[in-house]
Design an enzyme around this catalytic site. Structure first.
Site, mmCIF file in Angstrom:
data_model
loop_
_atom_site.group_PDB
_atom_site.id
_atom_site.type_symbol
_atom_site.label_atom_id
_atom_site.label_comp_id
_atom_site.label_asym_id
_atom_site.label_seq_id
_atom_site.Cartn_x
_atom_site.Cartn_y
_atom_site.Cartn_z
ATOM 1 N N CYS A 2 1.815 2.442 -5.159
ATOM 2 C CA CYS A 2 0.577 2.350 -6.207
ATOM 3 C C CYS A 2 1.036 2.093 -7.437
ATOM 4 O O CYS A 2 2.347 1.931 -7.789
ATOM 5 C CB CYS A 2 0.201 3.887 -6.123
ATOM 6 S SG CYS A 2 -0.223 4.618 -4.542
ATOM 7 N N ARG A 27 0.073 -3.778 -6.394
ATOM 8 C CA ARG A 27 1.148 -2.671 -5.925
ATOM 9 C C ARG A 27 0.221 -1.748 -4.947
ATOM 10 O O ARG A 27 0.705 -1.207 -4.318
ATOM 11 C CB ARG A 27 1.314 -1.704 -7.095
ATOM 12 C CG ARG A 27 2.488 -2.386 -8.029
ATOM 13 C CD ARG A 27 3.795 -2.233 -7.337
ATOM 14 N NE ARG A 27 4.171 -1.177 -7.099
ATOM 15 C CZ ARG A 27 5.040 -0.564 -7.453
ATOM 16 N NH1 ARG A 27 5.987 -0.922 -8.339
ATOM 17 N NH2 ARG A 27 5.583 0.722 -6.781
ATOM 18 N N TRP A 74 -2.659 2.944 -2.981
ATOM 19 C CA TRP A 74 -2.481 2.323 -1.927
ATOM 20 C C TRP A 74 -2.337 3.884 -1.098
ATOM 21 O O TRP A 74 -1.437 4.606 -0.975
ATOM 22 C CB TRP A 74 -1.222 1.678 -1.603
ATOM 23 C CG TRP A 74 -0.892 1.169 -0.413
ATOM 24 C CD1 TRP A 74 -1.421 -0.223 0.089
ATOM 25 C CD2 TRP A 74 -0.032 1.626 0.778
ATOM 26 N NE1 TRP A 74 -0.865 -0.310 1.239
ATOM 27 C CE2 TRP A 74 -0.263 0.649 1.826
ATOM 28 C CE3 TRP A 74 0.724 2.855 0.789
ATOM 29 C CZ2 TRP A 74 0.569 0.972 2.967
ATOM 30 C CZ3 TRP A 74 1.266 3.008 1.831
ATOM 31 C CH2 TRP A 74 1.359 2.057 3.055
ATOM 32 N N ASN A 100 2.447 8.445 -7.843
ATOM 33 C CA ASN A 100 2.893 7.340 -7.200
ATOM 34 C C ASN A 100 4.030 8.067 -6.158
ATOM 35 O O ASN A 100 4.819 9.241 -6.921
ATOM 36 C CB ASN A 100 3.757 6.271 -7.728
ATOM 37 C CG ASN A 100 3.079 5.240 -8.228
ATOM 38 O OD1 ASN A 100 1.563 5.475 -8.198
ATOM 39 N ND2 ASN A 100 3.375 4.334 -8.874
ATOM 40 N N GLY A 101 4.085 8.045 -4.847
ATOM 41 C CA GLY A 101 5.049 9.036 -4.176
ATOM 42 C C GLY A 101 4.080 9.715 -3.106
ATOM 43 O O GLY A 101 2.911 9.542 -3.060
ATOM 44 N N GLU A 482 11.423 -14.477 9.951
ATOM 45 C CA GLU A 482 10.949 -14.373 8.794
ATOM 46 C C GLU A 482 9.439 -15.318 8.863
ATOM 47 O O GLU A 482 8.423 -15.136 8.343
ATOM 48 C CB GLU A 482 11.805 -15.103 7.702
ATOM 49 C CG GLU A 482 11.301 -15.303 6.549
ATOM 50 C CD GLU A 482 10.627 -14.015 5.745
ATOM 51 O OE1 GLU A 482 10.857 -12.920 6.161
ATOM 52 O OE2 GLU A 482 10.063 -14.374 4.715
ATOM 53 N N LYS A 486 5.718 -13.842 7.843
ATOM 54 C CA LYS A 486 4.777 -14.498 6.968
ATOM 55 C C LYS A 486 3.429 -14.675 7.635
ATOM 56 O O LYS A 486 2.366 -14.328 7.141
ATOM 57 C CB LYS A 486 5.483 -15.808 6.379
ATOM 58 C CG LYS A 486 6.340 -15.893 5.278
ATOM 59 C CD LYS A 486 6.066 -15.300 4.194
ATOM 60 C CE LYS A 486 6.400 -13.570 4.165
ATOM 61 N NZ LYS A 486 7.740 -13.340 3.838
ATOM 62 N N GLU A 489 1.837 -11.278 8.304
ATOM 63 C CA GLU A 489 1.273 -10.699 7.234
ATOM 64 C C GLU A 489 0.021 -11.141 6.316
ATOM 65 O O GLU A 489 -0.843 -10.512 5.857
ATOM 66 C CB GLU A 489 2.420 -11.035 6.262
ATOM 67 C CG GLU A 489 2.633 -9.758 5.226
ATOM 68 C CD GLU A 489 4.110 -10.046 4.472
ATOM 69 O OE1 GLU A 489 4.709 -11.083 4.473
ATOM 70 O OE2 GLU A 489 4.391 -9.342 3.745
ATOM 71 N N HIS A 505 13.281 -15.029 30.249
ATOM 72 C CA HIS A 505 13.358 -13.587 30.518
ATOM 73 C C HIS A 505 12.254 -12.582 30.353
ATOM 74 O O HIS A 505 12.475 -11.307 30.381
ATOM 75 C CB HIS A 505 14.555 -12.900 29.968
ATOM 76 C CG HIS A 505 15.920 -13.589 30.297
ATOM 77 N ND1 HIS A 505 16.523 -13.790 31.451
ATOM 78 C CD2 HIS A 505 16.697 -14.614 29.253
ATOM 79 C CE1 HIS A 505 17.603 -14.665 31.383
ATOM 80 N NE2 HIS A 505 17.642 -15.049 30.208
ATOM 81 N N LYS A 603 3.099 -4.314 -2.397
ATOM 82 C CA LYS A 603 4.129 -5.340 -2.797
ATOM 83 C C LYS A 603 5.464 -4.383 -2.354
ATOM 84 O O LYS A 603 6.397 -4.859 -1.995
ATOM 85 C CB LYS A 603 3.832 -5.454 -3.965
ATOM 86 C CG LYS A 603 4.984 -6.431 -4.612
ATOM 87 C CD LYS A 603 5.081 -7.855 -3.490
ATOM 88 C CE LYS A 603 6.246 -8.664 -4.249
ATOM 89 N NZ LYS A 603 6.735 -9.535 -3.065
#
Ligand code: M6R
Length: 608
Positions: A2, A27, A74, A100-101, A482, A486, A489, A505, A603
């Site tokens: 947040c 954020r 968030w 936040n947290g 990676e 991307k 996401e 396999h 983020k």
């Protein structure tokens, strides 16, 4: 996850706070709110959804005052809603807080307060904190903080305003970042530097459990025991432009395009390009330390973890030093065996990822040397590590990491070359040749970006696909991971990264007519193997694109090739990721996704 911002000064605080929240929206963006001290009373506005909803609300129903706090959320406890949005106020409407947290013991604390007759209106852990403040308040908020903070388990960055001291903001932190900024126009608090950079470049970083009492013309700091402490500010010289879109449609696109410069800046930071020599003072290991090392462990989350995989592979291969890469979210729970001569590199763009901080602390506690590969000077990880390996990428705003990844991988390549040289595995000439290859990368990256139309066109034909496989071997497998991250996401297409040799396999069963397979083919000594793996997918109906330089005729025969400029295999993934980032971007654009702020993500992940 947040964002927090607060202002106290001689001017109207609402503009400062809303501007700060705009810069912090990346954020967290499921709701936002603001609390302002209005003629000695606390006025609050909160709105579910994007920040523009809060801005509209404040426009229709204005607030005016010189001291206030704001938050962009968030959700962790309680769904995104107006009620669960911050700030939260106590039952008497005398104290407001942003947080936040996560307060891990909030359930127990809440039950205790409910038994004392306190009624809660939200589902959040944050409301528990403000109700505790009100319940234990005697005559001073500072004393109240010392009374209540020890009761809280978990992580927090808190901004508090109190009707009894209408021009003061109190703030503190444990496990979540919080900064205080000084300016001529008043003083500010924030969870992140960009929020207040327009007004303040002299920033104080709060340490764990420190408290700041922020007034319009003074800032006082106290340690955990209540002792007054003197703190030095750090001057931040980031360019404000860096936090703007600069004419690009999205931050992500801007950040992809910044990569040639980021590579050049990062390279210059570590390498004297005239002498083609590594700047010793920038490297974490002295020659004797490098020779004595038995193991190097790299740790990170998400994209940083993928950079670490690339790094560990290069370190093992070039320096013949045992090297592993761990996910930070697993590291502390797996009871790791830490060798006597083992060193660590923790990797984090933000420097505030909770799991990575925990891994860093565990590694430090074992007595090992820990370097931080980090993009934010002054962040928790940058400060707590023994040595900072700085990525010169500038602020990264888009949730999907691009330029920070490239800078991380580049630094790890330099580190691998350095270790190889110091351990006698590379001659002086070979080191110089390796550095010269790296020095050529920015220009090659520039050339690659010019191929964007082709990728855009490909995306316009493929954007409705249901799944994508990203395959590769060795470094290319980590690159595939990676590339797949991307894609999933930001375009929300199910994307699987698979080691190409493992296809037969099991996952080959999922390849059917039209399944898109993106094959990473930068490693020439396994190119023939890749051509066979591609053929396996193709004969089952897969549509295959191969990404690599100097493709063999065999490869060309089985796949559409996206060709990279000629490049040393060891460093090729650094170029190959660029078309993959652009591909994810254009797929997401075609699908109408919210590219810079993808659903359910934030983020920096400052909670576990
Ligand atoms: O700030 P960090 O590098 O520690 O963040 C780690 C991950 O959360 C981050 O890389 C995440 O995976 C990105 N959204 C990927 O694009």
């Amino acid at each position: 996850m947040c964002g927090i911002v607060g202002y106290t000064g001689q001017k109207d605080c609402v503009e400062f706070i809303l501007k700060g929240l705009t810069r912090l929206e990346y954020r967290g963006y499921d709701s936002a709110g603001i609390a302002v001290m209005e003629k000695g009373r606390i006025g609050v506005r909160k709105a579910k959804g994007r920040l523009k909803n809060l801005k509209n609300l404040v426009e229709d129903n204005p607030l005016k005052g010189r001291t206030g706090i704001g938050h962009t959320r968030w959700a962790t406890h309680g769904e995104p809603s107006d009620i669960n949005a911050h700030p939260h106020v106590d039952v008497n409407h005398q104290i407001a807080i942003v947080h936040n947290g996560i307060i891990e013991n909030s359930y127990v604390l809440r039950r205790g307060l409910e038994q004392k007759g306190i009624r809660f209106i939200s589902e959040t852990d944050t409301e528990v904190v403000v109700q505790l403040f009100a319940y234990y308040y005697k005559d001073d908020m500072l004393n109240t903080l010392y009374r209540v903070l020890p009761m809280l388990e978990g992580s927090f960055a808190l901004g508090v305003i109190d009707q009894h001291r209408p021009d003061t903001i109190y703030c503190t932190r444990k496990g979540s970042p919080l900064i205080v900024g000084e300016s001529k126009e008043g003083n500010l608090i924030a969870s992140d530097i960009p929020a207040i950079l327009e007004y303040s470049r002299d920033i104080y970083f709060l340490e764990e459990m420190e408290i700041a009492v922020v007034e319009p013309a003074a800032i006082r700091f106290y340690d955990e025991m209540g002792n007054f402490i003197k703190k030095e500010s750090s001057h931040i010289d980031w360019d404000m432009e860096a936090a703007e879109k600069d004419g690009y449609a999205h931050f992500m696109l801007k950040e992809i395009y910044q990569q040639p410069k980021v590579l050049a800046d990062t390279l210059n930071h570590y390498v004297d390009l005239e002498k083609m020599a590594i700047r010793r003072e920038m490297m974490p290991f002295s020659p004797s330390e490098a020779q004595a090392l038995d193991k190097l462990t790299l740790i990170g989350c998400g994209t940083a973890y993928h950079a670490g995989l690339m790094g560990q592979s290069l370190v093992s291969r070039l320096a013949r030093l045992q090297s592993e890469c761990d996910m930070a979210s697993e590291f502390r729970y797996k009871d790791p065996i830490i060798e006597k001569n083992e060193a660590f590199v923790v990797i984090s763009q933000s420097g505030e990822t909770a799991d990575t901080i925990a891994a860093l602390r565990l590694a430090k506690a074992s007595g090992s040397k820990v370097a931080a590969l980090c993009n934010v000077i002054g962040s928790t990880i940058a400060r707590e590590a023994h040595q900072l390996l700085y990525t010169v990428a500038g602020p990264e705003i888009a949730v999907a990491s691009t330029k920070a990844y490239s800078a991380q991988v580049l630094v790890l390549m330099i580190l691998a070359l350095d270790l190889a040289h110091l351990r006698g595995r590379l001659s002086d000439e070979e080191l110089k040749a390796g550095l010269a290859e790296l020095a050529a990368l920015p220009q090659k990256a520039e050339a690659l970006l010019e191929q964007k139309e082709h990728i855009q066109y490909f995306a316009s034909r493929q954007f409705n696909c249901k799944k994508i496989f990203f395959i590769g071997r060795l470094l290319d497998f980590y690159l595939a991971m990676e590339a797949a991250l991307k894609q999933k996401e930001i375009s929300y297409i199910h994307s699987e990264a698979y080691s190409a040799g493992e296809l037969k396999h099991g996952p080959l069963a999922l390849i059917e007519e039209g399944t898109l397979v993106m094959a990473m083919t930068t490693q020439h000594h396994v190119m023939d193997k890749m051509a066979s793996n591609i053929q396996e997918a193709r004969v089952r109906g897969g549509t295959v694109v191969a990404v690599g330089s100097s493709p063999t005729p065999e490869l060309r025969a089985v796949a559409e090739v996206w060709e990279l400029p000629p490049v040393d295999d060891r460093f090729a993934p650094l170029l190959a990721i660029i078309p993959m980032q652009l591909f994810a971007y254009y797929m997401a654009l075609q699908r109408g996704c919210d590219i810079d702020k993808p659903r359910n993500l934030a983020k920096s992940v400052t909670v576990e």
